[in-house]
Design a protein around this motif. Structure first.
Motif, short mmCIF file in Angstrom:
data_model
loop_
_atom_site.label_atom_id
_atom_site.label_comp_id
_atom_site.label_asym_id
_atom_site.label_seq_id
_atom_site.Cartn_x
_atom_site.Cartn_y
_atom_site.Cartn_z
N ALA A 1 33.56 87.12 -74.23
CA ALA A 1 33.07 87.21 -72.85
C ALA A 1 31.58 86.89 -72.87
N VAL A 2 31.14 86.05 -71.95
CA VAL A 2 29.76 85.58 -71.94
C VAL A 2 29.16 85.73 -70.55
N ASP A 3 28.00 86.38 -70.46
CA ASP A 3 27.23 86.39 -69.22
C ASP A 3 26.49 85.07 -69.13
N MET A 4 26.34 84.54 -67.91
CA MET A 4 25.68 83.24 -67.79
C MET A 4 24.91 83.12 -66.49
N GLN A 5 23.99 82.18 -66.51
CA GLN A 5 23.27 81.76 -65.32
C GLN A 5 23.37 80.24 -65.28
N VAL A 6 23.73 79.71 -64.12
CA VAL A 6 23.86 78.26 -63.96
C VAL A 6 22.89 77.81 -62.88
N ASP A 7 21.99 76.92 -63.25
CA ASP A 7 21.07 76.32 -62.29
C ASP A 7 21.51 74.90 -61.99
N ILE A 8 21.53 74.56 -60.70
CA ILE A 8 21.81 73.20 -60.26
C ILE A 8 20.49 72.66 -59.72
N LEU A 9 20.01 71.60 -60.36
CA LEU A 9 18.70 71.04 -60.05
C LEU A 9 18.83 69.65 -59.43
N ALA A 10 18.00 69.37 -58.44
CA ALA A 10 17.90 68.01 -57.90
C ALA A 10 17.23 67.14 -58.96
N VAL A 11 17.62 65.87 -59.00
CA VAL A 11 17.08 64.94 -59.98
C VAL A 11 15.99 64.08 -59.34
N ASP A 12 14.88 63.97 -60.02
CA ASP A 12 13.80 63.08 -59.59
C ASP A 12 14.27 61.65 -59.82
N PRO A 13 14.35 60.82 -58.77
CA PRO A 13 14.87 59.45 -58.94
C PRO A 13 13.99 58.58 -59.85
N LYS A 14 12.72 58.91 -59.96
CA LYS A 14 11.82 58.11 -60.80
C LYS A 14 11.97 58.42 -62.28
N THR A 15 12.14 59.71 -62.59
CA THR A 15 12.18 60.11 -64.01
C THR A 15 13.59 60.42 -64.50
N GLY A 16 14.50 60.71 -63.55
CA GLY A 16 15.86 61.09 -63.95
C GLY A 16 15.95 62.53 -64.44
N LEU A 17 14.86 63.27 -64.31
CA LEU A 17 14.84 64.66 -64.77
C LEU A 17 15.14 65.62 -63.63
N GLY A 18 15.80 66.72 -63.96
CA GLY A 18 16.05 67.76 -62.98
C GLY A 18 14.76 68.49 -62.69
N GLN A 19 14.47 68.69 -61.38
CA GLN A 19 13.21 69.33 -61.06
C GLN A 19 13.35 70.49 -60.08
N THR A 20 13.89 70.24 -58.90
CA THR A 20 13.92 71.25 -57.86
C THR A 20 15.20 72.06 -57.94
N LEU A 21 15.08 73.37 -57.98
CA LEU A 21 16.25 74.24 -58.00
C LEU A 21 16.95 74.20 -56.65
N LEU A 22 18.20 73.78 -56.65
CA LEU A 22 19.00 73.75 -55.43
C LEU A 22 19.85 75.01 -55.29
N PHE A 23 20.53 75.37 -56.39
CA PHE A 23 21.41 76.54 -56.39
C PHE A 23 21.27 77.25 -57.72
N ARG A 24 21.43 78.55 -57.67
CA ARG A 24 21.52 79.34 -58.90
C ARG A 24 22.74 80.25 -58.77
N TYR A 25 23.52 80.24 -59.83
CA TYR A 25 24.70 81.11 -59.90
C TYR A 25 24.55 82.04 -61.10
N ASN A 26 24.97 83.26 -60.92
CA ASN A 26 25.11 84.20 -62.03
C ASN A 26 26.60 84.45 -62.19
N GLY A 27 27.01 84.72 -63.40
CA GLY A 27 28.44 84.95 -63.57
C GLY A 27 28.82 85.31 -64.98
N MET A 28 30.11 85.19 -65.20
CA MET A 28 30.69 85.52 -66.49
C MET A 28 31.78 84.50 -66.81
N GLY A 29 31.91 84.21 -68.09
CA GLY A 29 32.97 83.33 -68.54
C GLY A 29 33.68 83.96 -69.73
N ILE A 30 34.91 83.55 -69.92
CA ILE A 30 35.67 83.99 -71.09
C ILE A 30 36.14 82.76 -71.84
#
Length: 163
Positions: free
Chosen positions: A114-143
């Motif tokens: 069983a694993v506790d987790m945090q998942v961040d979904i980030l918007a991607v900068d079109p110039k660099t291709g890097l994730g920058q702005t936090l759009l959503f954050r989820y907390n949860g658990m996985g098995i």
């Protein structure tokens, strides 16, 4: 009467000994390798999401997996539904970055973690291709479960975190 009390005492002793053996931590010698394998699985999950590859993303899950976004009311049952959901999502969304951070990992048995987790979904900068702005954050658990073919994800519960 004494016989009944003696038998009751023996029964209580037997139950307490049995429950102690079932509730004792598993062999810690196998746990670090299993945690590493599960961490690699999580990294592959992020990589597949970031590539917007629904087939690769869903292949990480057990065929009977259960994936829920609890607050949104989305309940996906089985690898096929997971694949279909994310294929539809990937087809309509702009590129995003999926970043999973794992927390506490507990061995339920040697083959179930069983694993506790945090998942961040980030918007991607079109110039660099890097994730920058936090759009959503989820907390949860996985098995995660270990099968004959290796580790896979059996269950995920995600709850959107307040911003």
């Amino acid at each position: 009467m004494k016989t009944h009390l003696c038998m009751l005492g023996c029964l209580i002793l037997a139950v307490s000994l049995l429950s102690k053996s079932f509730c004792t931590a598993q062999d810690s010698g196998t746990i670090p390798a299993d945690r590493k394998a599960l961490a690699a699985l999580v990294q592959e999950l992020d990589s597949a999401y970031n590539a917007q590859d629904a087939a690769r993303f869903s292949a990480i899950f057990d065929k009977d997996a259960d994936f829920q976004f609890a607050v949104e009311g989305v309940a996906l049952r089985g690898r096929d539904q997971i694949k279909q959901h994310f294929a539809e999502q990937f087809a309509t969304m702009p590129p995003m970055r999926h970043v999973t951070t794992t927390g506490t990992t507990d061995a339920i048995t040697p083959a179930i973690l069983a694993v506790d987790m945090q998942v961040d979904i980030l918007a991607v900068d079109p110039k660099t291709g890097l994730g920058q702005t936090l759009l959503f954050r989820y907390n949860g658990m996985g098995i995660g479960i270990q099968t004959d073919s290796g580790w896979c994800i059996r269950l995920v519960r995600l709850y959107r975190a307040a911003r």
